[in-house]
Design an enzyme around this catalytic site. Structure first.
Site, mmCIF file in Angstrom:
data_model
loop_
_atom_site.group_PDB
_atom_site.id
_atom_site.type_symbol
_atom_site.label_atom_id
_atom_site.label_comp_id
_atom_site.label_asym_id
_atom_site.label_seq_id
_atom_site.Cartn_x
_atom_site.Cartn_y
_atom_site.Cartn_z
ATOM 1 N N SER A 143 0.858 -1.188 0.000
ATOM 2 C CA SER A 143 0.000 0.000 0.000
ATOM 3 C C SER A 143 0.896 1.241 0.000
ATOM 4 O O SER A 143 2.030 1.211 0.501
ATOM 5 C CB SER A 143 -0.938 0.034 1.213
ATOM 6 O OG SER A 143 -1.402 1.345 1.481
ATOM 7 N N TYR A 156 -1.940 1.412 10.865
ATOM 8 C CA TYR A 156 -1.840 0.907 9.496
ATOM 9 C C TYR A 156 -0.603 1.457 8.795
ATOM 10 O O TYR A 156 0.149 0.720 8.137
ATOM 11 C CB TYR A 156 -3.104 1.286 8.717
ATOM 12 C CG TYR A 156 -3.211 0.649 7.353
ATOM 13 C CD1 TYR A 156 -3.515 -0.702 7.220
ATOM 14 C CD2 TYR A 156 -3.013 1.398 6.197
ATOM 15 C CE1 TYR A 156 -3.623 -1.293 5.967
ATOM 16 C CE2 TYR A 156 -3.113 0.814 4.945
ATOM 17 C CZ TYR A 156 -3.426 -0.521 4.835
ATOM 18 O OH TYR A 156 -3.521 -1.100 3.591
#
Length: 257
Positions: A143, A156
């Site tokens: 990501s 995250y």
């Protein structure tokens, strides 16, 4: 990418949006599939949806944060197919949307456990097998959160920064063994995970949140899981034979800003 025909592909997070789309793309190339997910029912549904004969697909319910489960999904894949040519180390968890000062330790630990420990354990056990084979390609899902900061997404963000480091380190450790390790960095992909993030940010204003996120993407739209899958296929193929330690963004230009 004819080099993918008859390859054995192991995918964690195989019942999720990107995992499912990537499994479908590999299946169309003639690959055999081992799909791993914690959600057994969703996994079985994906297995039934894919147009693959029983001898070319294996579904395994497993928790990527437990080493015994990781050892088992690797072992069961080898028992059925004899090898692992491609490992898409893809399982992930977004966690809550909270500022660090409000984030409880257990929530932080859960995100790190799935996104970091799960990736590490997959690398550890698949690398061992691939080095014995003398070949293999591993693609970690990173990501673009691995390269930026984002208020409210501290756990995250931290977890994906860690996966960048694991990817580079593993690539260097395996250089010369025939095993390549790379990363794919999707962002703003239209999946259940992104839908959960939208709701976590503001459950009462999901459409507004969606517009706000889309406005940060230079291409002006959400990406599709299938668009991520095509980059994974490239990194898995012989066409990427001199590519290792790299991360390819699939984010509509967001990291270029």
């Amino acid at each position: 990418m004819d080099s993918l025909h008859d390859k054995v592909v192991l995918i964690t997070g195989g019942a999720g949006g990107i995992g499912k789309a990537t499994a479908s793309a590999f299946a169309k190339k003639g690959a055999s599939l081992a799909l791993v997910d914690l959600n057994g029912q969703a996994l079985e549904e994906v297995g039934q949806e894919l147009d693959v004969s029983d001898d070319k697909i294996l579904t395994i319910r497993a928790d990527v944060t437990k080493e015994a489960d990781v050892e088992r999904y690797v072992r069961e894949t080898k028992e059925k197919f004899g090898r692992v040519d491609v490992f898409f180390n893809n399982a992930g968890f977004e966690g809550p949307f909270k500022f660090l000062k409000e984030l409880d330790y257990d929530s932080f630990q859960k995100v790190m456990s799935v996104n970091v420990n799960g990736v590490f354990l997959g690398l550890k056990h698949v690398i061992n097998m691939m080095e014995e084979q003398g070949s293999g390609s591993i693609i970690n899902t990173i990501s673009n959160a691995g390269f930026i900061g984002s208020a409210g997404m501290g756990a995250y963000i931290a977890s994906k920064h860690a996966v960048v480091g694991l990817t580079k380190t593993a690539a260097l450790e395996c250089a010369g063994t025939g095993v390549r390790i790379n990363g794919v960095a999707p962002a703003a992909i239209d999946t259940t995970m992104l839908s959960n993030i939208e709701k976590n940010i503001s459950a009462d204003n999901v459409e507004e949140v969606r517009k706000q996120i889309q406005s940060t993407v230079p291409m002006g739209r959400y990406g599709l899981p299938e668009e991520v899958a095509q980059v994974v296929l490239f990194l898995a193929s012989d066409e990427a034979s001199f590519v290792t330690g790299a991360t390819y963004p699939v984010d509509g230009g967001a990291l270029a800003t």
